[in-house]
Design an enzyme around this catalytic site. Structure first.
Site, mmCIF file in Angstrom:
data_model
loop_
_atom_site.group_PDB
_atom_site.id
_atom_site.type_symbol
_atom_site.label_atom_id
_atom_site.label_comp_id
_atom_site.label_asym_id
_atom_site.label_seq_id
_atom_site.Cartn_x
_atom_site.Cartn_y
_atom_site.Cartn_z
ATOM 1 N N ASP A 140 -43.568 -51.244 -21.895
ATOM 2 C CA ASP A 140 -44.492 -50.340 -21.070
ATOM 3 C C ASP A 140 -45.237 -50.943 -19.821
ATOM 4 O OD1 ASP A 140 -45.684 -51.832 -22.685
ATOM 5 O OD2 ASP A 140 -47.295 -50.353 -22.995
ATOM 6 N N GLU B 34 -47.041 -52.023 -25.893
ATOM 7 C CA GLU B 34 -48.156 -52.584 -25.298
ATOM 8 C C GLU B 34 -49.747 -52.721 -24.568
ATOM 9 O OE1 GLU B 34 -50.497 -56.456 -23.843
ATOM 10 O OE2 GLU B 34 -49.391 -54.895 -22.537
HETATM 11 ZN ZN LIG Z 1 -49.030 -56.503 -19.849
#
Ligand SMILES: [Zn+2]
Ligand SMILES: *[C@@H]1O[C@H](CO)[C@@H](O)[C@H](O)[C@H]1NC(C)=O
Ligand SMILES: *[C@@H]1O[C@H](CO)[C@@H](O)[C@H](O)[C@H]1NC(C)=O
Ligand SMILES: *[C@@H]1O[C@H](CO)[C@@H](O)[C@H](O)[C@H]1NC(C)=O
Length: 510
Positions: free
Chosen positions: A133, A197
């Protein structure tokens, strides 16, 4: 008598001065060269990429950039893109997905876990982590559209070219090339690709780590995103230095609330919620958390590369026993180095009021602290209370975690040595140094699986590149991308070593 005494004092002062200067110089010019150790490593095979392999790699990254896997918030991600990304890697890395050595699992619908089965099960497996992401990007301010994967002047542009699709593609591409060459690892390893993340990693990496823990997996070491090879970022350091993150700062997000009584602006209260809260957050900003230089692993970083500093900074860095106060004051001057030496205080949200003639009853603010390795959440909270000293300001903890444990980084440490050796050979002899990662990564969820977590991005970054991460015009040069693949290519092969070989010559440790 008085004259004699005076002369004796002068003499002994001069003697002390000579001694002091001698110690400084001896320490400076006998400083151990840590980077050049001669290990008996096997030379990794077939390192040069062919033209068509380079082309494949560049196309693989461009394609990955074009899928807008944006995390807007914990509850708002582009799930269409996340799903598309899964199909994309399956198409681009067919050998990874079809190899008999590799098992593939999906976690939280969009995160991926691969296990590559090594031939020697007496070796403890290791793990490589990356995330798919990215943070949002506003196209208006970019030179090129952030999700177009455009190539310009030798650079590939786009959100994720540094953080962190380059590493993700680099790891899979290196494995794809290795499998094509018929490579079979001795040491098993995992590859974990998280999908959230940028918004805490609760649905991806966290679940993956919990599942591995349930399966009783223990890791020899883990390499995740983190610090780069810095070039020209620390003043006076005159060569590129690879920083290996051996810990991460902790984090504390606090919500401050003041509840007053509502009123009309024609007869306002003597103290408004806005006024009380403003004073409180202002006190927090005006009174930074204490300077902790020397109490955490940040000091080791400067000492490791002391001899690479220009004169007279080499003397200063080799003698932090004498100069640590001066150095810490200097580091406090700039925002990027200030973050290394203390818990930082960032005022991030401030909300109150809706109408120009109404005094609002409530004002709220959010403050994010990134906690230095020598402090804890509790210590920071205590300091905050003492600094605000106003019980009308209510504090509530939104989320928090302590700084991460410090990973081993000595001559016995297999993971650290494999990493250091690989860096040395891929980055033309660049020295490496342990350091504190000031941002957070998915790797924190894997603490129960290993004591040896290293946060490192195999790219050289200059000062002006830093703002591109999470910022405008994020990009990576084609050369840097090729080198990044070389890094994983070699790292995977170097990790087959069973134990760290004895150095040719003894180098004394500090
Ligand atoms: Zn990163
Ligand atoms: C989400 O990703 C898809 C492609 O997978 C794209 O077409 C769409 O525009 C994206 N939506 C947003 C809000 O970015
Ligand atoms: C996975 O997808 C299914 C259906 O699309 C959905 O119901 C479920 O909540 C998703 N799980 C996670 C962890 O996102
Ligand atoms: C992993 O490899 C070993 C030896 O190469 C083999 O005996 C074992 O069956 C393999 N395991 C899996 C799950 O493929």
């Amino acid at each position: 008598m008085a004259a004699l005494c005076g002369r004796a004092v002068v003499c002994s002062l001069a003697g002390l001065l000579v001694l002091f200067v001698s110690v400084l110089l001896i320490r400076t010019y006998t400083w151990p060269e840590r980077a050049v150790r001669q290990w008996h490593w096997k030379e990794p095979s077939g390192m040069e990429l062919m033209e068509e392999e380079k082309e494949q790699l560049i196309e693989a990254l461009k394609g990955a950039i074009r899928i807008p896997t944006v995390s807007f918030s914990e509850d708002k991600q582009n799930t269409t893109a996340l799903a598309e990304f899964g199909k994309y890697i399956e198409k681009v890395f067919p050998n990874v997905f079809s190899s008999k050595l590799i098992t593939h699992e999906v976690f939280g619908n969009y995160s991926h876990l691969f296990k590559v089965n090594g031939s020697d099960h007496t070796l403890q497996p290791y793990m490589l982590l990356a995330h798919l992401d990215v943070v949002p990007a506003t196209p208006e301010s970019w030179e090129v559209s952030p999700f177009s994967g455009v190539e310009q002047d030798g650079y590939i542009y786009g959100r994720g070219t540094l953080d962190d699709k380059s590493s993700l593609i680099g790891i899979l591409q290196a494995l794809e090339f290795l499998l094509k060459k018929g490579y079979k690892p001795c040491r098993s390893f995992y590859i974990g690709l998280g999908h959230d993340e940028e918004v805490f990693g609760h649905r991806g990496a966290k679940i993956m780590a919990e599942e591995l823990k349930n399966r009783k997996v223990k890791l020899a070491f883990l390499v995740d995103e983190g610090l780069p090879v810095i070039d020209g970022i620390i003043p006076g350091l005159n060569c590129p230095v690879a920083l290996i993150g051996i810990t991460e700062k902790g984090s504390l997000t606090l919500k401050l609330t003041v509840n007053g009584s509502p009123g009309h602006s024609s007869f306002p209260p003597l103290e408004s919620s806005i006024g009380i809260l403003s004073a409180a957050v202002s006190r927090l900003e005006q009174n930074p958390m204490p300077n902790k230089f020397g109490e955490g692993p940040e000091r080791a970083m400067f000492e490791h590369v002391a001899s690479k500093f220009v004169f007279p900074l080499n003397i200063v860095m080799a003698n932090l026993w004498a100069f640590s106060l001066v150095v810490s004051r200097f580091l406090a001057q700039s925002s990027s180095t200030n973050a290394m030496i203390r818990t930082t205080t960032a005022l991030t949200i401030f909300q109150s009021g809706i109408k120009s003639n109404v005094v609002p009853p409530t004002a709220t603010a959010t403050v994010n602290f990134r906690i230095h390795p020598a402090q804890t959440v509790k210590e920071v909270l205590d300091i905050v209370r003492k600094t605000i000293q106003d019980e009308r300001v209510e504090l509530s903890v939104m989320n928090s975690f302590d700084p991460l444990p410090v990973s081993s980084h000595d001559v016995e440490s297999v993971g650290y040595q494999i990493l250091q050796h690989t860096i040395h050979s891929v980055f033309s002899g660049a020295p490496s140094a342990p350091a504190v990662c000031i941002g957070n990564t998915d790797s924190r969820y894997f603490v129960p699986l290993t004591n040896n977590i290293y946060r490192f991005n195999p790219v050289i970054l200059k000062k002006e590149d830093l703002n591109r991460i999470h910022g405008l015009n994020e990009r990576i040069s084609k050369e840097a991308l090729e080198r990044l693949v070389q890094f994983y290519f070699q790292l995977i092969q170097n990790a087959d070593i069973d134990k760290i070989p004895i150095p040719h010559r003894a180098t004394h440790e500090l």
